[in-house]
Design an enzyme around this catalytic site. Structure first.
Site, PDB file in Angstrom:
ATOM      1  N   GLY A  53       0.760  -1.239   0.000  1.00 38.10           N
ATOM      2  CA  GLY A  53       0.000   0.000   0.000  1.00 38.10           C
ATOM      3  C   GLY A  53       0.791   1.289   0.000  1.00 38.10           C
ATOM      4  CD1 TRP A  55       4.339   3.166  -4.877  1.00 40.48           C
ATOM      5  CD2 TRP A  55       3.502   3.201  -6.950  1.00 40.48           C
ATOM      6  NE1 TRP A  55       5.395   3.152  -5.756  1.00 40.48           N
ATOM      7  CE2 TRP A  55       4.918   3.171  -7.021  1.00 40.48           C
ATOM      8  CE3 TRP A  55       2.770   3.208  -8.120  1.00 40.48           C
ATOM      9  CZ2 TRP A  55       5.602   3.164  -8.244  1.00 40.48           C
ATOM     10  CZ3 TRP A  55       3.436   3.199  -9.346  1.00 40.48           C
ATOM     11  CH2 TRP A  55       4.845   3.180  -9.401  1.00 40.48           C
ATOM     12  CG  ASP A  73      -1.960  -6.847  -4.345  1.00 36.61           C
ATOM     13  OD1 ASP A  73      -1.033  -6.162  -4.812  1.00 36.61           O
ATOM     14  OD2 ASP A  73      -1.832  -8.044  -4.018  1.00 36.61           O
ATOM     15  CG  ASP A  92      -5.769 -13.001 -10.855  1.00 38.60           C
ATOM     16  OD1 ASP A  92      -5.185 -12.107 -11.496  1.00 38.60           O
ATOM     17  OD2 ASP A  92      -5.494 -14.202 -10.959  1.00 38.60           O
ATOM     18  CG  ASP A 114       5.891  -0.430  -7.617  1.00 32.58           C
ATOM     19  OD1 ASP A 114       6.719  -0.272  -8.539  1.00 32.58           O
ATOM     20  OD2 ASP A 114       6.216  -0.617  -6.433  1.00 32.58           O
ATOM     21  CE  LYS A 154       7.895  -3.324  -9.711  1.00 30.87           C
ATOM     22  NZ  LYS A 154       8.217  -3.393  -8.268  1.00 30.87           N
TER      23      LYS A 154
END
Length: 203
Positions: A53, A55, A73, A92, A114, A154
């Site tokens: 958590g 970000w 998540d 998911d 990320d 990312k």
């Protein structure tokens, strides 16, 4: 045998702890935002692969009462990551029902990701898995961002970075790679930044 610096709290890890962030990754987003201005106080934000958590916490601290963040998540956020303008969806990212729930809270001004795959130590395998996540994140951005919306994701270096940037340039007015200083020296992660989603994008 060389020591593994990932086991040692570095400057960024200590700074994150002192500023009550769940992880050091927050400073990567902070640097991205300082350089590219991807986030504004009233934005509706989607955080993909958000746990634990950091970000999400950074975004919450930047938003005013008109802004909102939806975080997704498989794992729960840290217990201290809370806010009246936070919606957390546990599930998911590949699941169609999760995508529908994300869409219900959109459209978004900013999509951030990320997320990293479970690593094996095999760079070929790890970069391929990372590329799969990047492709998924781009799909979310393409289908859920407002016109002029921004995107940051990312990617492991070597994971088809140029191919993804080419794809992103069809979606955004500008797309480029960027490696924040907060990335560990030995890390082969970097970030792809998409700015100002085009008005018309083929889905």
């Amino acid at each position: 045998m060389a020591s593994n610096s990932y086991k040692k709290p570095d400057y960024w890890s200590r700074k994150a702890f002192s500023e009550s962030y769940p992880a050091r990754s927050v400073y990567k987003l902070q640097e991205i935002n300082e350089k590219f201005g991807i986030l504004k106080k009233n934005y509706n934000v989607l955080d993909l692969g958000a746990a634990p958590g950091s970000w999400t916490t950074f975004v919450l601290r930047q938003l005013d009462e008109t802004g909102h963040i939806t975080s997704i998540d498989l794992n729960p956020l840290s217990k201290d990551v809370v806010g009246n303008n936070l919606t957390f969806i546990q599930g998911d990212l590949y699941n169609e029902e999760i995508r529908k729930q994300a869409l219900e809270h959109g459209p978004y001004d900013l999509v951030i990701c990320d997320a990293a795959p479970p690593t094996t130590g095999n760079k070929t395998v790890d970069t391929a898995r990372s590329a799969g996540l990047v492709e998924l994140a781009i799909y979310y951005a393409k289908t859920m961002l407002k016109p002029n919306g921004n995107f940051a994701v990312k990617i492991f270096q070597g994971g088809d970075q140029q191919m993804f940037l080419k794809s992103m340039r069809q979606i955004f007015q500008s797309a480029r790679g960027f490696k924040p200083e907060a990335c560990r020296n030995e890390s082969f992660e970097t970030y792809l930044i998409g700015l100002n989603k085009k008005q018309q994008v083929d889905v």
